[in-house]
Design an enzyme around this catalytic site. Structure first.
Site, PDB file in Angstrom:
ATOM      1  N   VAL A 169      14.915 -17.095  42.654  1.00 48.13           N
ATOM      2  CA  VAL A 169      16.193 -17.283  43.354  1.00 48.13           C
ATOM      3  C   VAL A 169      15.967 -16.875  44.797  1.00 48.13           C
ATOM      4  O   VAL A 169      15.011 -16.178  45.121  1.00 48.13           O
ATOM      5  CB  VAL A 169      17.349 -16.466  42.728  1.00 48.13           C
ATOM      6  CG1 VAL A 169      17.674 -16.988  41.334  1.00 48.13           C
ATOM      7  CG2 VAL A 169      17.032 -14.987  42.694  1.00 48.13           C
ATOM      8  N   SER A 170      16.859 -17.327  45.672  1.00 45.52           N
ATOM      9  CA  SER A 170      16.596 -17.151  47.095  1.00 45.52           C
ATOM     10  C   SER A 170      17.171 -15.882  47.715  1.00 45.52           C
ATOM     11  O   SER A 170      16.788 -15.530  48.821  1.00 45.52           O
ATOM     12  CB  SER A 170      17.099 -18.362  47.875  1.00 45.52           C
ATOM     13  OG  SER A 170      18.466 -18.555  47.644  1.00 45.52           O
ATOM     14  N   SER A 171      18.077 -15.206  47.045  1.00 45.81           N
ATOM     15  CA  SER A 171      18.640 -14.001  47.676  1.00 45.81           C
ATOM     16  C   SER A 171      18.936 -12.929  46.639  1.00 45.81           C
ATOM     17  O   SER A 171      19.076 -13.197  45.447  1.00 45.81           O
ATOM     18  CB  SER A 171      19.912 -14.351  48.449  1.00 45.81           C
ATOM     19  OG  SER A 171      20.916 -14.756  47.552  1.00 45.81           O
ATOM     20  N   GLN A 208      21.715 -13.039  44.071  1.00 45.03           N
ATOM     21  CA  GLN A 208      21.548 -13.956  42.941  1.00 45.03           C
ATOM     22  C   GLN A 208      20.697 -13.336  41.832  1.00 45.03           C
ATOM     23  O   GLN A 208      20.181 -14.045  40.971  1.00 45.03           O
ATOM     24  CB  GLN A 208      20.887 -15.255  43.413  1.00 45.03           C
ATOM     25  CG  GLN A 208      21.745 -16.074  44.340  1.00 45.03           C
ATOM     26  CD  GLN A 208      20.996 -17.304  44.813  1.00 45.03           C
ATOM     27  OE1 GLN A 208      19.912 -17.181  45.382  1.00 45.03           O
ATOM     28  NE2 GLN A 208      21.565 -18.465  44.562  1.00 45.03           N
TER      29      GLN A 208
END
Length: 131
Positions: free
Chosen positions: A67-69, A72
């Protein structure tokens, strides 16, 4: 076994005639290296990579989640669960690799490890969740 072989040995390894190899070269399908004297040399690692890498049954299954952040993190856990359930349902022995961070950042520990394993020929199957 030598990695670079002459046309005769390459034809035996591939199970085709020397004429077929010459035709494939003319068609651009299989381009051999050339020695200083102009002799063809075929790279067995390219034409029969299984001779140089682990057999498929010796390769592992890796499930990759990302996931990117940081906000999340829950999504990452869900991805991992989905991947684990899917792989287990298939009856595969597997390993989960997870990363937290932007897709624009290629310096992720898990991604680097995954790519190294693939390049070394140790991965036979890659399972990725798209959420």
């Amino acid at each position: 076994m030598h990695r670079y072989v002459a046309i005769g040995e390459a034809s035996e390894v591939l199970g085709v005639s020397i004429t077929t190899l010459r035709r494939w070269e003319a068609e651009g399908r299989l381009i051999p290296e050339r020695t200083a004297g102009g002799q063809r040399r075929y790279d067995l690692a390219k034409i029969k990579p299984e001779l140089f890498h682990a057999a498929p049954q010796d390769r592992k299954t890796i499930a990759y989640a990302r996931v990117s952040s940081h906000d999340q993190k829950d999504d990452l856990e869900r991805q991992k669960q989905v991947l684990e359930l899917y792989c287990a349902k298939q009856g595969w022995t597997f390993e989960v690799v997870a990363d937290l961070g932007s897709g624009m950042n290629y310096n992720k520990k898990g991604l680097k490890r995954l790519l190294d394993e693939i390049i070394e020929g140790r991965v036979g199957r890659l399972v990725i969740a798209h959420c």
